[in-house]
Scaffold this motif. Structure first.
Motif, PDB file in Angstrom:
ATOM      1  N   THR A 198       1.966  -2.180 -10.565  1.00  0.00           N
ATOM      2  CA  THR A 198       0.847  -3.010 -10.088  1.00  0.00           C
ATOM      3  C   THR A 198       1.143  -3.596  -8.704  1.00  0.00           C
ATOM      4  OG1 THR A 198       0.378  -3.608 -12.363  1.00  0.00           O
ATOM      5  CG2 THR A 198      -0.661  -4.963 -10.680  1.00  0.00           C
ATOM      6  N   CYS A 199       0.198  -3.456  -7.806  1.00  0.00           N
ATOM      7  CA  CYS A 199       0.324  -4.047  -6.471  1.00  0.00           C
ATOM      8  C   CYS A 199       0.183  -5.560  -6.620  1.00  0.00           C
ATOM      9  CB  CYS A 199      -0.780  -3.497  -5.568  1.00  0.00           C
ATOM     10  SG  CYS A 199      -1.031  -4.460  -4.062  1.00  0.00           S
ATOM     11  N   SER A 200       1.171  -6.316  -6.138  1.00  0.00           N
ATOM     12  CA  SER A 200       1.088  -7.774  -6.323  1.00  0.00           C
ATOM     13  C   SER A 200       0.151  -8.418  -5.307  1.00  0.00           C
ATOM     14  CB  SER A 200       2.481  -8.411  -6.272  1.00  0.00           C
ATOM     15  OG  SER A 200       3.050  -8.209  -5.002  1.00  0.00           O
ATOM     16  N   GLY A 201      -0.401  -7.600  -4.402  1.00  0.00           N
ATOM     17  CA  GLY A 201      -1.396  -8.127  -3.465  1.00  0.00           C
ATOM     18  C   GLY A 201      -2.785  -8.139  -4.067  1.00  0.00           C
ATOM     19  N   CYS A 202      -3.192  -7.033  -4.662  1.00  0.00           N
ATOM     20  CA  CYS A 202      -4.559  -6.941  -5.190  1.00  0.00           C
ATOM     21  C   CYS A 202      -4.579  -6.816  -6.719  1.00  0.00           C
ATOM     22  CB  CYS A 202      -5.287  -5.767  -4.553  1.00  0.00           C
ATOM     23  SG  CYS A 202      -4.553  -4.175  -4.971  1.00  0.00           S
ATOM     24  N   HIS A 203      -3.390  -6.721  -7.334  1.00  0.00           N
ATOM     25  CA  HIS A 203      -3.258  -6.655  -8.805  1.00  0.00           C
ATOM     26  C   HIS A 203      -3.904  -5.407  -9.411  1.00  0.00           C
ATOM     27  CE1 HIS A 203      -1.536 -10.582  -8.493  1.00  0.00           C
ATOM     28  NE2 HIS A 203      -2.593 -10.988  -7.828  1.00  0.00           N
ATOM     29  N   LEU A 222       1.138   2.568   1.791  1.00  0.00           N
ATOM     30  CA  LEU A 222       0.125   1.513   1.759  1.00  0.00           C
ATOM     31  C   LEU A 222      -0.585   1.548   0.419  1.00  0.00           C
ATOM     32  CD1 LEU A 222      -1.551   2.098   5.256  1.00  0.00           C
ATOM     33  CD2 LEU A 222       0.379   0.610   4.715  1.00  0.00           C
ATOM     34  N   CYS A 223      -0.943   0.366  -0.076  1.00  0.00           N
ATOM     35  CA  CYS A 223      -1.684   0.310  -1.341  1.00  0.00           C
ATOM     36  C   CYS A 223      -3.035   1.002  -1.126  1.00  0.00           C
ATOM     37  CB  CYS A 223      -1.899  -1.147  -1.764  1.00  0.00           C
ATOM     38  SG  CYS A 223      -3.066  -1.328  -3.124  1.00  0.00           S
ATOM     39  N   PRO A 224      -3.433   1.932  -1.986  1.00  0.00           N
ATOM     40  CA  PRO A 224      -4.696   2.647  -1.793  1.00  0.00           C
ATOM     41  C   PRO A 224      -5.918   1.747  -2.003  1.00  0.00           C
ATOM     42  CG  PRO A 224      -3.685   3.272  -3.881  1.00  0.00           C
ATOM     43  CD  PRO A 224      -2.694   2.392  -3.188  1.00  0.00           C
ATOM     44  N   HIS A 225      -5.700   0.565  -2.593  1.00  0.00           N
ATOM     45  CA  HIS A 225      -6.833  -0.334  -2.853  1.00  0.00           C
ATOM     46  C   HIS A 225      -6.989  -1.383  -1.764  1.00  0.00           C
ATOM     47  CE1 HIS A 225      -6.586   1.566  -6.756  1.00  0.00           C
ATOM     48  NE2 HIS A 225      -5.340   1.131  -6.888  1.00  0.00           N
ATOM     49  N   CYS A 226      -5.884  -2.082  -1.435  1.00  0.00           N
ATOM     50  CA  CYS A 226      -6.003  -3.195  -0.486  1.00  0.00           C
ATOM     51  C   CYS A 226      -5.374  -2.869   0.864  1.00  0.00           C
ATOM     52  CB  CYS A 226      -5.401  -4.474  -1.063  1.00  0.00           C
ATOM     53  SG  CYS A 226      -3.607  -4.397  -1.275  1.00  0.00           S
ATOM     54  N   ASN A 227      -4.756  -1.696   0.951  1.00  0.00           N
ATOM     55  CA  ASN A 227      -4.218  -1.232   2.225  1.00  0.00           C
ATOM     56  C   ASN A 227      -2.984  -2.016   2.715  1.00  0.00           C
ATOM     57  OD1 ASN A 227      -4.697   0.961   3.828  1.00  0.00           O
ATOM     58  ND2 ASN A 227      -5.717  -0.249   5.437  1.00  0.00           N
TER      59      ASN A 227
END
Ligand SMILES: [Zn+2]
Length: 237
Positions: A198-203, A222-227
């Motif tokens: 889990t990305c701790s930026g966008c969860h 880079l996170c594919p959701h929040c970049n």
């Protein structure tokens, strides 16, 4: 890449400290303005009360002058009583004197009330004067403390910015520019940890394939959701 990410995380920590410091410095003048506003309100209130007391005193003097006039008129009328021969005229003058006496008594009563009000306001005014002085003193102290804090903060900021620039030099330009670009977007963190996929930026969850690649830590991801720039850490638990 792992080393670069570690450096980037450290840089981000420095940037967070810098942001906090900058905010503190910005808030200083705002806090001072707020304090000044509070004192101004108290002072206005104080002046307003002073004006009210002055008005009441003026009114009191006017009434007292009118009472004096009334007393003089009554005196004169009483003098005229002795010279009057007709009973009808005598009775009429007596009524006039009685009425004038009533008006005078009413005014005297009002003056008394006015004096009580002045006394009450005066006492409250003196108390306010004292508390205003106390407030002014603590305001000056607080203002000085805020100014000192801002000055200290500015010095600290200079040093931190120098150290930050040195640290930034250790990061590869293309990584640094991506990081700066994300930071300019505003908001919170630009570099975030991925924990249990889990990305701790966008969860949101990172796709399995990417998560596997991320664990190898051989390229910038880079996170594919929040970049945000994402990184992975071996669990210490
Ligand atoms: Zn994300």
């Amino acid at each position: 890449m792992k080393e670069q990410i570690d450096l980037l995380v450290l840089l981000q920590e420095k940037d967070q400290t810098l942001d906090q410091l900058k905010q503190q410095i910005r808030q200083g003048p705002e806090q001072i303005r707020e304090l000044e506003g509070q004192i101004e309100t108290l002072e206005k209130d104080f002046e307003c009360e002073k004006g009210r007391i002055k008005e009441l005193r003026k009114w009191q003097r006017q009434q007292e002058a009118e009472v004096e006039d009334g007393a003089a008129q009554i005196n004169k009328a009483e003098g005229r009583l002795l010279a009057i021969k007709s009973n009808k005229e005598y009775q009429a003058l007596l009524i006039e004197i009685e009425n004038a006496g009533k008006v005078k008594a009413k005014k005297e009563d009002e003056i008394l009330h006015c004096m009580e009000e002045i006394e009450r306001l005066n006492k409250a005014h003196k108390d306010k004067d004292k508390s205003l002085a106390v407030n002014r003193e603590s305001f000056e102290k607080e203002k000085l403390a805020i100014k000192n804090k801002v000055t200290r903060g500015q010095k600290q900021l200079c040093e931190l910015e120098k150290r930050r620039a040195d640290r930034a030099k250790t990061i590869r330009p293309e990584i640094l520019s991506k990081y700066e670009q994300l930071r300019e977007r505003g908001g919170d963190l630009a570099v975030v940890l991925v924990e249990n996929t889990t990305c701790s930026g966008c969860h949101l969850n990172i796709p399995a394939q990417m998560y596997n690649e991320l664990q190898r830590m051989d390229s910038l991801k880079l996170c594919p959701h929040c970049n945000r720039i994402i990184y992975w850490k071996e669990s210490t638990a």
